[in-house]
Enzyme design. Structure first.
Site, short mmCIF file in Angstrom:
data_model
loop_
_atom_site.label_atom_id
_atom_site.label_comp_id
_atom_site.label_asym_id
_atom_site.label_seq_id
_atom_site.Cartn_x
_atom_site.Cartn_y
_atom_site.Cartn_z
N ASP A 1 -8.07 -14.45 60.41
CA ASP A 1 -8.83 -13.30 59.97
C ASP A 1 -8.02 -12.67 58.84
O ASP A 1 -6.84 -12.98 58.65
CB ASP A 1 -9.05 -12.32 61.13
C1 GLC Z 1 -12.57 -8.81 58.41
C2 GLC Z 1 -13.28 -9.28 59.64
C3 GLC Z 1 -13.82 -10.69 59.54
C4 GLC Z 1 -14.29 -10.92 58.12
C5 GLC Z 1 -13.06 -10.93 57.24
C6 GLC Z 1 -13.41 -11.06 55.76
O1 GLC Z 1 -11.41 -8.09 58.74
O2 GLC Z 1 -12.57 -9.15 60.88
O3 GLC Z 1 -14.89 -10.83 60.49
O4 GLC Z 1 -14.98 -12.17 58.01
O5 GLC Z 1 -12.23 -9.80 57.44
O6 GLC Z 1 -14.08 -9.91 55.35
#
Ligand code: GLC
Length: 657
Positions: free
Chosen positions: A223
C-alpha cells in the site's frame, strides 16, 4: 523481452520501488512504462507533469461503490461494473486498477466499509472474483487489497491486528483465497501489522500463505507508504514498494553490501515486476463504450444494489400522487466516499424530483427548500419523500456513529405529525441504525453510495418501472452499542479480534441477538414462494441443492436466494450458520424457476489448527435456503461420513467402555 539479468544492480533497485506516485521506472529505456491508479468505483487518474507532480485529475464515470455493488448479490452486475471501469482505463492509457478491496466489514464503524463487499467471507470472495474478471477480461490489471486484516482506519499504520489463526483463515483470508481464483495481476499488502509483524514484512503471510499455499504468482505491491524498510520487505517477497521512496535505493544498496539480501532474492522480485510490465503491454485492449453508455451502465448497476428495507401498506411504488420531496441534506446525493476511492465525476446532475416527474408525469413531485412552514403543509400531500445522509465515510478515519443526520431525524419527527406516508431514502456506504425513527417512516430505501446513476435508478424504482432487488451484504444492528464489534483497541498499537469468528450475522445469529435488519434482507414489489427442496449427494462432501421459487405477484422481479450450512453438534465452536451459496434470478409474474446450487468440501469445512488444515468433520449438517439469514424458507439435514484418519476417535473407544 528482457529479464533481471539484463539490468544493472541499480536499475534493479530502482525497479523495486515506484518512479513516482503511479508509475514504474523504465530501467533506462530497457522496459516500457506502466501506469497504475485507483480505484474501486472508477478511474481516479492524476495528470502528472514531467517531474511526476500532479497537475489535475481526469474526469471519469462514478460507478457505485463496492458496498453498493455487494448489495446487488448479482455476479453479472459486478462483472459489468468491472468491465465498465476498465473501459475508461483503456481509453486513458492506464494499466492497473488498484482494486478491489475485500477486507471484511468487521465493525460497521470502519471508515472504508463503503470500499468493501461484506461481513461474510463467501459473499466477498464470490463477488470480488467477478469484479477482477470484469476488469481483467478487458486487458487491465487489478490489485486485490488490502492483504490482510485491515479492518479499521484509525491507527492503520501502527496497529497490529491480533487475530487467531482459525479466525484469520476462515474470516479474513477466505475472500482473498476465493478472489485469487480470478488470477489478479497484483495483490496489495496492507499498512497494519498482523500478529506483531507488518504486512509488508510478513513472510509467513506473503510467501507461505499467499504465494505457496494460495498459489499467487503475480506481483505483491505495498500500500502507498506501507513499507518500513525496503530490504526487509524484499526478504518477505514484497516485490514492489509504492510509491517512489527516496530511501529505497540506499536501503537496498546498504543491505546488499552487508550481504543481507541476495542476488536471487532481488532477481525473483525484479522478474515478477518485469513479467507484470510485459503483461500490461501484451493485452489486446479496446474501448467498448461511449461516455453515455458507461453512464447508463452506472444507472443499471445502481438499480441492482438498491435495498428496500420497509414498505408498509405497499406505499411504494408511487404513481400519480402528490409528493413533497425533502432533500434534508441537500439536493445532490452522496454517491461515494472520500479518499483514494473518490472519483471526480463530471456527470450532469439532475434533481431527484425532476427525475421522478419525468418518470411519472401523472404525479406531482414538488421539492421544498425552506422547511419550517412546510411541516404543516405536509398534511396536504399524499406522501413525503425525504432523502438524507449518514455520517460521512472515507479513508484514514472511522465513523463515530451509525445515525442518519440530525436534521433528517428532525424532519421525520416533525413531518410524521402531519403525514404518516413518509418515504425515507438514505445515501450511505455502510450500516446505519434505524431504531430511533423506523416506526415513523412507512417506506425505507437504502440507496448505498450508488455512483452517478443512483438518482435515476431510484426514480425507476420509486415509480415502479423496476422492482427493488438488492439485499443487505452486512447486518444493520439495532444500535451501535449492540453491534457485533465496535473495535477492540487496546492502544494505538493493538487491535484485539477477540470476537474471533463471530463477525456480523455469525455473532447475531449464534447468540440470538436482535438486529435492525438482518444480513441478506431486502424487500421486493413481488412476492416469492420457495418450495420443493431436493438434495443430491455427488460425493463425500459434494452435494447438489435444488429448489423452486415462484413469483406469486403480478410484478416481474429478481429474487436473491441464499444457501446456508449449519454444523450440528460440532467438536469445535462454529457459528450458527454460514453462507455457502446464493443466486439472483429474474422470475416473471406468476412464473416459477428451479434453482440448483453446489456444495463442496469447503462448504462444510472449518480450519482445524490442530491439523493445520481445512477439515470436514463427520457429522449431521443442516442445509438451509433463505430469503435472508433470518428468513429460512426450506431446510433439510444431511450426514457426512468420511472414512479418513483425520476423523476423531469416538469417545466410547477412549474411555474403554
Ligand atoms: C491508499 C489506499 C489504497 C490505494 C493507495 C493508492 O493509501 O490505502 O487502497 O489504492 O493508497 O491511492
Amino acid at each position: 523481452m528482457i529479464t533481471a539479468k539484463d539490468l544493472t544492480l541499480e536499475e534493479k533497485f530502482l525497479l523495486l520501488t515506484g518512479r513516482d506516485m503511479w508509475r514504474l521506472t523504465n530501467a533506462n529505456g530497457k522496459l516500457p512504462e506502466i501506469f497504475m491508479c485507483d480505484g474501486p468505483s472508477g478511474l481516479r487518474m492524476e495528470i502528472l507533469d514531467e517531474n511526476g507532480e500532479k497537475t489535475g485529475t481526469i474526469p471519469a464515470t462514478a460507478m457505485p461503490t463496492i458496498s453498493q455493488l455487494a448489495n446487488s448479490w448479482n455476479r453479472e452486475t459486478v462483472y459489468l461494473n468491472g468491465k465498465t471501469i476498465a473501459d475508461e482505463y483503456v481509453e486513458h492509457g492506464a494499466h492497473i486498477n488498484l482494486a478491489p478491496g475485500v477486507n471484511i466489514k468487521r465493525s460497521p464503524l470502519c471508515g472504508r466499509n463503503f470500499e468493501y463487499f461484506s461481513e461474510d467471507p463467501y459473499l466477498a470472495g464470490a463477488l470480488s472474483y467477478e469484479y477482477i474478471k470484469g476488469v481483467q477480461d478487458k486487458g487491465i490489471g487489478t490489485s486485490l487489497k488490502h492483504f490482510c486484516a485491515n479492518n479499521k482506519e484509525s491507527y492503520r499504520v501502527s496497529a497490529s491486528s491480533e487475530v487467531d489463526e482459525r479466525t484469520l483463515r476462515e474470516i479474513y483470508l477466505t475472500p482473498f483465497e476465493m478472489a485469487l481464483k480470478a488470477k489478479p495481476w497484483t495483490v496489495m499488502c496492507s499498512y497494519n501489522l498482523i500478529n506483531g509483524v507488518y504486512a509488508s514484512e510478513n513472510k509467513k503471510l506473503l510467501k507461505k500463505v499467499l504465494r505457496d499455499e494460495f498459489g499467487f504468482n503475480g506481483v505483491i505491491m505495498s500500500d502507498w507508504g506501507a513499507v518500513g524498510n525496503r530490504y526487509k520487505a524484499l526478504k518477505a517477497t514484497l516485490d514492489l514498494q509504492m510509491p517512489y521512496h527516496r530511501c529505497a535505493l540506499p536501503e537496498l544498496k546498504d543491505a546488499y553490501e552487508k550481504g543481507l539480501i541476495t542476488d536471487e532474492e532481488i532477481d525473483y522480485c525484479v522478474n515478477n515486476i518485469i513479467d507484470l510490465i510485459y503483461k500490461c503491454h501484451s493485452q489486446n485492449t479496446k474501448v467498448e463504450y461511449t461516455k453515455e453508455q458507461r453512464h447508463q451502465n452506472a444507472v443499471e448497476i445502481a438499480k441492482e444494489g438498491v435495498v428496500m428495507l420497509k414498505n408498509d401498506n405497499d406505499l411504494l411504488p408511487i404513481k400519480g400522487k402528490k409528493v413533497m420531496v425533502v432533500t434534508a441534506d441537500g439536493p445532490i446525493p452522496r454517491i461515494g466516499g472520500t479518499g483514494s476511492a473518490n472519483v471526480s465525476a463530471d456527470f450532469k446532475f439532475i434533481k431527484l424530483c425532476d427525475l421522478l416527474q419525468e418518470k411519472d408525469p401523472t404525479g406531482s413531485y414538488n421539492p421544498v427548500y425552506t422547511l419550517n412552514p412546510i411541516y404543516t403543509q405536509c398534511a396536504e400531500v399524499d406522501a413525503v419523500l425525504i432523502t438524507c445522509f449518514a455520517e460521512a465515510e472515507g479513508e484514514a478515519y472511522d465513523r463515530t456513529s451509525l445515525q442518519i443526520s440530525k436534521f433528517a431525524i428532525e424532519c421525520i419527527e416533525e413531518i410524521s405529525k402531519h403525514n404518516k406516508n413518509i418515504i425515507l431514502l438514505v445515501y450511505a456506504g455502510s450500516a446505519i441504525e434505524t431504531g430511533d425513527w423506523i416506526d415513523k417512516v412507512s417506506s425505507l430505501i437504502y440507496c448505498g453510495y450508488g455512483g452517478e446513476g443512483i438518482d435515476q435508478a431510484l426514480a425507476s424504482i420509486i415509480t415502479g418501472e423496476v422492482s427493488p432487488s438488492g439485499k443487505l451484504a452486512e447486518t444493520f444492528p439495532v444500535s451501535l452499542d449492540q453491534a457485533s464489534c465496535k473495535f477492540n483497541q487496546i492502544n494505538g498499537f493493538l487491535e484485539d479480534y477477540s470476537e474471533k469468528l463471530m463477525v456480523g450475522y455469525r455473532y447475531y445469529d449464534t447468540y440470538n441477538k436482535q438486529v435492525g435488519f438482518p444480513f441478506g434482507y431486502g424487500l421486493s414489489y413481488a412476492k416469492f414462494e420457495y418450495s420443493d427442496m431436493q438434495i443430491k449427494k455427488l460425493g463425500d462432501t459434494d452435494f447438489e441443492v435444488s429448489y423452486t421459487i415462484t413469483n406469486t405477484s403480478k410484478v416481474d422481479a429478481k429474487e436473491v436466494s441464499q444457501l446456508y450450512v449449519k454444523h450440528i453438534l460440532p467438536r469445535v465452536i462454529r457459528p450458527e450458520k454460514e453462507l455457502k451459496g446464493f443466486s439472483k434470478d429474474l422470475i416473471k409474474a406468476g412464473e416459477s424457476k428451479r434453482i440448483t446450487l453446489k456444495l463442496d468440501f469447503r462448504s462444510f469445512a472449518y480450519y482445524n489448527v490442530s491439523l493445520d488444515a481445512w477439515h470436514v468433520e463427520n457429522a449431521t449438517y443442516e442445509i438451509m435456503v433463505g430469503a435472508s439469514s433470518r428468513d429460512i424458507k426450506l431446510t433439510q439435514k444431511i450426514k457426512i461420513e468420511r472414512a479418513d484418519e483425520t476423523q476423531n476417535s469416538t469417545y466410547t473407544h477412549i474411555i474403554g467402555s
